[in-house]
Design a protein around this motif. Structure first.
Motif, PDB file in Angstrom:
ATOM      1  N   GLU A 188       0.869  -1.407   0.076  1.00  0.00           N
ATOM      2  CA  GLU A 188      -0.009   0.042  -0.079  1.00  0.00           C
ATOM      3  C   GLU A 188       0.857   1.183   0.107  1.00  0.00           C
ATOM      4  OE1 GLU A 188      -0.293  -2.729   1.903  1.00  0.00           O
ATOM      5  OE2 GLU A 188      -2.314  -3.120   2.397  1.00  0.00           O
ATOM      6  N   HIS A 189       2.012   1.230   0.480  1.00  0.00           N
ATOM      7  CA  HIS A 189       3.027   2.133   0.713  1.00  0.00           C
ATOM      8  C   HIS A 189       3.404   2.918  -0.752  1.00  0.00           C
ATOM      9  CE1 HIS A 189       3.608   0.845   4.512  1.00  0.00           C
ATOM     10  NE2 HIS A 189       3.373   1.771   4.834  1.00  0.00           N
ATOM     11  N   PHE A 190       3.018   2.048  -1.939  1.00  0.00           N
ATOM     12  CA  PHE A 190       3.424   2.470  -3.465  1.00  0.00           C
ATOM     13  C   PHE A 190       2.450   3.373  -3.785  1.00  0.00           C
ATOM     14  CE2 PHE A 190       5.939  -1.485  -2.960  1.00  0.00           C
ATOM     15  CZ  PHE A 190       7.083  -0.840  -3.152  1.00  0.00           C
ATOM     16  N   THR A 191       1.154   3.486  -3.220  1.00  0.00           N
ATOM     17  CA  THR A 191       0.192   4.373  -3.697  1.00  0.00           C
ATOM     18  C   THR A 191       0.624   5.908  -3.101  1.00  0.00           C
ATOM     19  OG1 THR A 191      -1.184   4.191  -1.997  1.00  0.00           O
ATOM     20  CG2 THR A 191      -1.454   2.691  -3.547  1.00  0.00           C
ATOM     21  N   MET A 192       0.241   6.890  -3.936  1.00  0.00           N
ATOM     22  CA  MET A 192       0.556   8.359  -3.468  1.00  0.00           C
ATOM     23  C   MET A 192      -0.735   8.950  -2.815  1.00  0.00           C
ATOM     24  SD  MET A 192       2.979  10.086  -6.240  1.00  0.00           S
ATOM     25  CE  MET A 192       1.603  10.667  -7.301  1.00  0.00           C
ATOM     26  N   ASN A 193      -0.640   9.201  -1.489  1.00  0.00           N
ATOM     27  CA  ASN A 193      -1.561   9.836  -0.723  1.00  0.00           C
ATOM     28  C   ASN A 193      -1.053  10.586   0.177  1.00  0.00           C
ATOM     29  OD1 ASN A 193      -0.942   7.637   0.956  1.00  0.00           O
ATOM     30  ND2 ASN A 193      -2.887   6.729   0.928  1.00  0.00           N
ATOM     31  N   GLU A 194      -1.990  11.547   1.072  1.00  0.00           N
ATOM     32  CA  GLU A 194      -1.356  12.159   2.180  1.00  0.00           C
ATOM     33  C   GLU A 194      -1.462  11.203   3.280  1.00  0.00           C
ATOM     34  OE1 GLU A 194      -2.695  16.728   1.878  1.00  0.00           O
ATOM     35  OE2 GLU A 194      -4.098  15.233   2.703  1.00  0.00           O
ATOM     36  N   ASN A 195      -0.283  11.284   4.125  1.00  0.00           N
ATOM     37  CA  ASN A 195      -0.129  10.231   5.341  1.00  0.00           C
ATOM     38  C   ASN A 195      -0.706  11.074   6.563  1.00  0.00           C
ATOM     39  OD1 ASN A 195       0.893   9.052   7.561  1.00  0.00           O
ATOM     40  ND2 ASN A 195       2.139   7.723   6.140  1.00  0.00           N
ATOM     41  N   GLN A 196      -1.776  10.769   7.049  1.00  0.00           N
ATOM     42  CA  GLN A 196      -2.303  11.545   8.001  1.00  0.00           C
ATOM     43  C   GLN A 196      -1.336  11.553   9.474  1.00  0.00           C
ATOM     44  OE1 GLN A 196      -5.108  13.817   7.682  1.00  0.00           O
ATOM     45  NE2 GLN A 196      -4.039  14.646   9.724  1.00  0.00           N
ATOM     46  N   GLU A 197      -0.735  10.468   9.474  1.00  0.00           N
ATOM     47  CA  GLU A 197       0.322  10.241  10.666  1.00  0.00           C
ATOM     48  C   GLU A 197       1.512  10.988  10.267  1.00  0.00           C
ATOM     49  OE1 GLU A 197       2.295   6.377  13.100  1.00  0.00           O
ATOM     50  OE2 GLU A 197       2.348   6.576  10.889  1.00  0.00           O
ATOM     51  N   LYS A 198       1.759  11.269   9.103  1.00  0.00           N
ATOM     52  CA  LYS A 198       3.006  12.168   8.810  1.00  0.00           C
ATOM     53  C   LYS A 198       2.762  13.524   8.893  1.00  0.00           C
ATOM     54  CE  LYS A 198       6.364   9.315   6.687  1.00  0.00           C
ATOM     55  NZ  LYS A 198       7.204   9.353   5.537  1.00  0.00           N
ATOM     56  N   LEU A 199       1.525  13.902   8.549  1.00  0.00           N
ATOM     57  CA  LEU A 199       1.084  15.401   8.597  1.00  0.00           C
ATOM     58  C   LEU A 199       0.715  15.842   9.930  1.00  0.00           C
ATOM     59  CD1 LEU A 199      -1.682  15.167   5.595  1.00  0.00           C
ATOM     60  CD2 LEU A 199       0.317  16.249   5.603  1.00  0.00           C
ATOM     61  N   ASP A 200       0.521  14.784  10.935  1.00  0.00           N
ATOM     62  CA  ASP A 200       0.278  15.261  12.292  1.00  0.00           C
ATOM     63  C   ASP A 200       1.396  15.415  13.041  1.00  0.00           C
ATOM     64  OD1 ASP A 200      -2.359  15.171  11.755  1.00  0.00           O
ATOM     65  OD2 ASP A 200      -2.850  13.198  12.706  1.00  0.00           O
ATOM     66  N   HIS A 201       2.529  14.982  12.606  1.00  0.00           N
ATOM     67  CA  HIS A 201       3.885  15.104  13.055  1.00  0.00           C
ATOM     68  C   HIS A 201       4.828  16.006  12.441  1.00  0.00           C
ATOM     69  CE1 HIS A 201       7.513  13.802  15.140  1.00  0.00           C
ATOM     70  NE2 HIS A 201       6.856  12.779  15.967  1.00  0.00           N
TER      71      HIS A 201
END
Length: 158
Positions: free
Chosen positions: A62-75
């Motif tokens: 799933e990591h090969f799809t491009m999308n916003e990663n909420q966990e990373k956005l929150d950190h």
């Protein structure tokens, strides 16, 4: 083995190998920060391949799809946010002929260029996803064959 189409047909031209390696290192550092795991490891094996490894949760297809990663956005202390850089790095490695493999407890991954599903005239980069060779492997390891010591050192400095 299953093929995951990365939807990359034209190769990124403005990155050198060290830019792509820096991206892999940045992703490993982000995972280290998110999971509080030990420091990443960057080493060269006896076959001259470079290995970049984190000790986090492990890469999934799933990591090969491009999308916003909420966990990373929150950190706020992380480098990557959207998953674009990984695909850019893989495209750069492919363009430069740097053989890339990935290991995690979820899968082993290699890469090839093949026909886009139902469009034989379009060739794209695909992640070839196989069952994990080590189902208890900790973290994610990128194995790079064909990059130089200088590329690794430049990437580390960035």
């Amino acid at each position: 083995m299953k093929k995951f189409d990365l939807n990359i047909d034209r190769m990124l031209e403005n990155w050198d190998a060290f830019h792509a390696i820096r991206e892999i290192i940045a992703n490993a550092l982000d995972e280290q920060i998110l999971t509080g795991t030990r420091e990443i490891a960057i080493s060269r094996d006896g076959d001259g391949q470079w290995r970049i490894r984190d000790f986090g949760r492990g890469l999934r297809h799933e990591h090969f799809t491009m999308n916003e990663n909420q966990e990373k956005l929150d950190h706020p202390g992380l480098i990557g946010k959207f998953g674009v850089g990984l695909k850019d790095a893989l495209a750069t490695f492919d363009r430069l002929g740097i053989e890339t493999r990935i290991r995690s407890k979820f899968c082993d991954v290699s890469f090839d260029r093949s026909e886009k599903h139902d469009f034989s005239d379009v060739i794209t980069l695909h992640a070839c996803i196989s069952d994990p060779s080590d189902p208890v492997f900790v973290g994610t390891e990128f194995i790079l064959k064909g990059c130089s010591n200088e590329d690794i050192e430049k990437a580390k400095r960035l």
